[in-house]
Every structure is written in structure tokens, then in C-alpha cells.
Scaffold this active site. Structure first.
Site, PDB file in Angstrom:
ATOM      1  CB  SER A 184      -0.952   0.004   1.195  1.00  0.00           C
ATOM      2  OG  SER A 184      -0.230  -0.123   2.395  1.00  0.00           O
ATOM      3  CG  HIS A 212      -3.673  -0.988  -2.054  1.00  0.00           C
ATOM      4  ND1 HIS A 212      -4.085   0.329  -2.031  1.00  0.00           N
ATOM      5  CD2 HIS A 212      -3.529  -1.364  -0.759  1.00  0.00           C
ATOM      6  CE1 HIS A 212      -4.161   0.737  -0.769  1.00  0.00           C
ATOM      7  NE2 HIS A 212      -3.832  -0.277   0.019  1.00  0.00           N
ATOM      8  CE  LYS A 243      -7.396   0.028   0.275  1.00  0.00           C
ATOM      9  NZ  LYS A 243      -7.691   1.138   1.168  1.00  0.00           N
TER      10      LYS A 243
HETATM   11  N1  PMP Z   1      -5.742  -4.075   3.631  1.00  0.00           N
HETATM   12  C1  PMP Z   1      -4.952  -3.176   3.024  1.00  0.00           C
HETATM   13  C2  PMP Z   1      -3.731  -3.662   2.304  1.00  0.00           C
HETATM   14  C3  PMP Z   1      -5.285  -1.817   3.040  1.00  0.00           C
HETATM   15  O1  PMP Z   1      -4.500  -0.927   2.435  1.00  0.00           O
HETATM   16  C4  PMP Z   1      -6.471  -1.408   3.705  1.00  0.00           C
HETATM   17  C5  PMP Z   1      -6.930   0.044   3.745  1.00  0.00           C
HETATM   18  N2  PMP Z   1      -6.039   0.996   3.517  1.00  0.00           N
HETATM   19  C6  PMP Z   1      -7.228  -2.373   4.343  1.00  0.00           C
HETATM   20  C7  PMP Z   1      -6.854  -3.689   4.287  1.00  0.00           C
HETATM   21  C8  PMP Z   1      -8.483  -1.982   5.099  1.00  0.00           C
HETATM   22  O2  PMP Z   1      -9.519  -1.772   4.220  1.00  0.00           O
HETATM   23  P1  PMP Z   1     -10.821  -0.913   4.615  1.00  0.00           P
HETATM   24  O3  PMP Z   1     -10.533   0.494   4.228  1.00  0.00           O
HETATM   25  O4  PMP Z   1     -11.897  -1.526   3.817  1.00  0.00           O
HETATM   26  O5  PMP Z   1     -11.031  -1.085   6.082  1.00  0.00           O
END
Ligand code: PMP
Length: 404
Positions: A184, A212, A243
Site C-alpha cells: 500500500s 490495492h 478502493k
Molecule cells: N488491507 C490493506 C492492504 C489496506 O491498504 C487497507 C486500507 N487501507 C485495508 C486492508 C483496510 O480496508 P478498509 O478500508 O476496507 O477497512
């Protein structure tokens, strides 16, 4: 408030310190849809800090689907999936997602964060081992904590280190390797083929968090396992709808038996209300667009290559990125906040990323592309970043080309 707690809270001065400098960059209030241009304090600002990679949050087809679901099912489900909160469209979305990522079954959670804390804590326990890439997302770390399992971190995409750690573990123990599909902050892909070989050699399972990667890589955007043609070798594929799916919620997909187990054991699923109807319908509609209109993903990659080329020509340090997430390394917290503020005032939104989200010496501005950006918007942003770097004396270090 009780004095001890008050003292503890007063000791947290990080946010206050940044606020005093006038550079505080968080919780900025946006008064429009999450498009390539947003409205902040009445002014247009170019959005290069969004995870809406396909730029679908304001798409008429998706909004219509949400409105219809709202009219038919109301605003919320008033309960957990386990009890009164399962709608027919939850089940339809689960079926469609399983098919999309190439697994037998899937189950929805109300956020991606809840997927990781629920799934990891129910699949593994005290006598089990979880192997993590050191750059895995915070929700994976928290899922590990809740599982009470033994957590072993290996160096980022470092297969020698992973093997070194795997070979010391008991042969018969449960061993789960959990990785982000696209990381990320760094924006690079997981090195999946050698992980599959190591998992086979040492009897480990693999879970990919494709938050992502969905909508970005693989057939029709179906993610990392598809990208590497290794779907059958990955045990669990998870994702979020916050996303590319332009919504909110998450899921995990696997074989029937594993999903059934998760449905009856994951506490963040059982003890939390289900995704609201309009959100489910938006996700279904976004999935339709991913599958039926490949032009969104193509445009995202055209924009990514265009932006990366421009930035590398300017000498920006993009680290090891291979994706629409372009981390522009500054490696100095103060200059990172100064650059973010300068850009904000100049009408460009980027996210400053500092420790603990990245190692202390790796602060960066996270610049992310959407399919809906125009080349002219990218030109303008890169030009303004270059001006900021000149003003604050940010020097570039290395050049690594972005590949698709
Ligand atoms: N996994 C990853 C790799 C993320 O980047 C994120 C959010 N940035 C999440 C899980 C959590 O997702 P959510 O926004 O749906 O809570």
C-alpha cells in the site's frame, strides 16, 4: 476524566506539535465527490491522494444502483449477517466475487480491516505461526495480535529470509503466509511465484490481501493471483471495496469449507452489522464495470506510465513502485509536511506518509493515480511537486522504472 488517563492523553503531543507549525495535513474536509478534482474550503483541488483507482465513486451507473437499492431495502440491515442482516444481494455479491477471483466461495465483511482481524484471528491460534512481509498492512498486524499466534516477520519480498524463517518451524504446525498483493505504500507487487514454491516445500498456506490490486492487475482486475496465473495455489484471497470498488466493505474468498468455517468463527463478522444495501449494490455495479468495461483499467495504467515517466524525468525518487501508487520519497519528515502544505495551497492533494506507516527514514508523499485523471492534470501536479522540491531542497536519489 480520571487524572491518570488525562495525563496519558496529555503526553501525546505529536499532533499538537504539527498543528503549531501550521502544517497539519490530516482530516482535511472535502465538500464534493471523490473525483479527480475535489472542493476544499470552496476551492478546486486536484486529487492525487485517493484510493479510488478506477475513479468510479461518482459514476452514474453505480449511483443509480445505490439509489435503487436504497429505495428497495432502506438504509441499513440492522443486524449481523449471522442473524437478521443477510440480504439476497449480499449473497449475490459473494457469489459474483468468488467467481471473479476464481475461488469456490466468498463471505462479505463490513470493512477490509474487519476481514483481516476476523479471518486471521479465527484461522490461527496459540500454537500456530503467521509469516508476514514486514510491509504488510496494519490490519494484518492487528489480526495477528488478536489470533495470539506466533508472528514471524520477514524482510520485504525477501525470499531468502522467508525460507530461513520457514525452515526452522515445526513440520506439522499450521503456517500461514500473509501478504499484500500490491503493497500500500511502496506500490510494488508481492513476489508470488517463489512464495508459492516455498509454501509447497514447507507445508504453509498463503493468504493475499488484494486491497490495492483488485481493479488494477490480473484478468479484468481480478488481482494478484490472477496476474501471476497462480490462483489455484493461493488458499485465501481477500479484498476491500474502499478502493477500486468505490464503496466500503470487504470480503475473503476460498474453498467452501474454509468460508463456512470463517462464517461461523470470525468475530468481526458475527458481532458486527452487515454492509448496508446501497453499499452492496454499489459494489455489485462497480464489479459489472470492471468486468464489462476494460477501458477503465487501461486508462489507469496509461495514466500511471505517463506520470511515472514524467516524475522520473524530473529526477523524483519513486522507490520500487510498479503500480498506480507512486511513493515520492523525500526521506525527511519536515520537508514532507512542508511539501504537502505547499501543494495543498497550490491546489494539489497528496498524502504525507511518515513513521510508523513507513520506516523512520522513508517519509514520502503518496501520489496515486485514478483512471479518470487527464494528462493535463498530471502535468500540472508534477510541475507543482517539482517547484515544491526546488523550494524545500528535496533531492532525488534513485530511478526505478514502473512496469505493468
Ligand atoms: N488491507 C490493506 C492492504 C489496506 O491498504 C487497507 C486500507 N487501507 C485495508 C486492508 C483496510 O480496508 P478498509 O478500508 O476496507 O477497512
Amino acid at each position: 476524566m480520571q487524572k491518570k488517563l488525562q495525563e496519558k492523553i496529555a503526553q501525546f503531543t505529536d499532533a499538537k506539535t504539527i498543528k503549531e507549525t501550521g502544517l497539519y495535513p490530516y482530516f482535511r474536509s472535502i465538500a464534493s465527490a471523490q473525483n479527480t478534482e475535489v472542493i476544499i474550503h470552496g476551492k478546486p483541488v486536484l486529487m492525487f491522494g485517493s484510493n479510488s483507482y478506477l475513479g468510479l465513486t461518482d459514476h452514474p451507473y453505480i449511483k443509480e444502483a445505490a439509489i435503487s437499492a436504497l429505495k428497495k431495502y432502506g438504509t441499513g440491515c440492522a443486524g449481523s449477517r449471522f442473524l437478521n442482516g443477510t440480504l439476497d444481494i449480499h449473497i449475490e455479491l459473494e457469489r459474483r466475487l468468488a467467481q471473479f477471483v476464481g475461488k469456490e466461495a466468498a463471505v462479505l465483511f463490513s470493512t477490509g480491516f474487519q476481514v483481516n482481524i476476523g479471518v486471521l484471528s479465527c484461522l490461527t491460534g496459540r500454537n500456530d505461526f503467521i509469516l508476514l512481509d514486514e510491509m504488510d498492512h496494519a490490519s494484518i498486524i492487528d489480526g495477528c495480535r488478536l489470533s495470539f499466534s506466533k508472528v514471524i516477520k520477514y524482510g520485504h519480498n525477501n525470499m531468502t529470509d522467508l525460507e530461513h524463517k520457514l525452515c526452522t518451524l515445526p513440520e506439522n504446525a499450521v503456517k500461514l503466509i500473509v501478504v499484500d498483493g500490491i503493497f500500500s505504500m511502496e506500490g510494488d507487487f508481492v513476489d508470488l511465484p517463489p512464495i508459492v514454491l516455498l509454501a509447497e516445500k514447507y507445508g504453509a498456506n498463503i493468504m493475499i490481501d488484494d486491497a490495492h490490486a483488485l481493479g488494477v492487475i490480473g484478468k479484468n482486475g481480478s488481482g494478484t493471483a490472477s496476474h501471476f496465473n497462480l490462483t489455484s495455489k493461493v488458499d485465501l484471497i481477500s479484498g476491500t471495496f474502499s478502493k477500486s470498488f468505490a464503496s466500503l466493505g470487504g470480503f475473503v474468498a476460498s474453498d467452501h469449507e474454509t468460508i463456512d468455517y470463517i462464517k461461523h468463527r470470525a468475530r468481526s463478522l458475527i458481532f458486527s452489522a452487515s454492509m448496508p444495501p446501497a453499499t452492496v449494490a454499489s459494489t455489485l455495479a462497480a464489479l459489472d464495470l470492471m468486468v464489462n468495461e476494460p477501458e477503465h483499467i487501461k486508462k489507469l495504467w496509461d495514466n500511471t506510465h505517463y506520470a511515472a515517466r514524467l516524475m522520473l524525468a524530473e529526477g523524483f525518487d519513486l522507490g520500487i513502485s510498479e503500480s498506480p501508487i507512486l511513493p515520492i520519497y523525500i526521506r525527511n519528515n519536515e520537508k514532507t509536511f512542508l511539501t504537502t502544505k505547499f501543494l495543498h495551497d497550490a491546489g494539489v492533494f497528496v498524502n504525507p506518509i511518515v513513521s510508523p506507516a513507513v520506516p523512520a527514514d522513508s517519509s514520502l508523499i503518496r501520489f496515486s493515480l485514478m483512471a479518470t485523471h487527464t494528462f493535463a492534470q498530471i502535468d500540472e501536479a508534477v510541475d507543482k511537486i517539482a517547484k515544491a522540491f526546488q523550494k524545500f531542497g528535496v533531492t532525488a536519489l534513485k530511478e526505478v522504472p514502473v512496469k505493468s
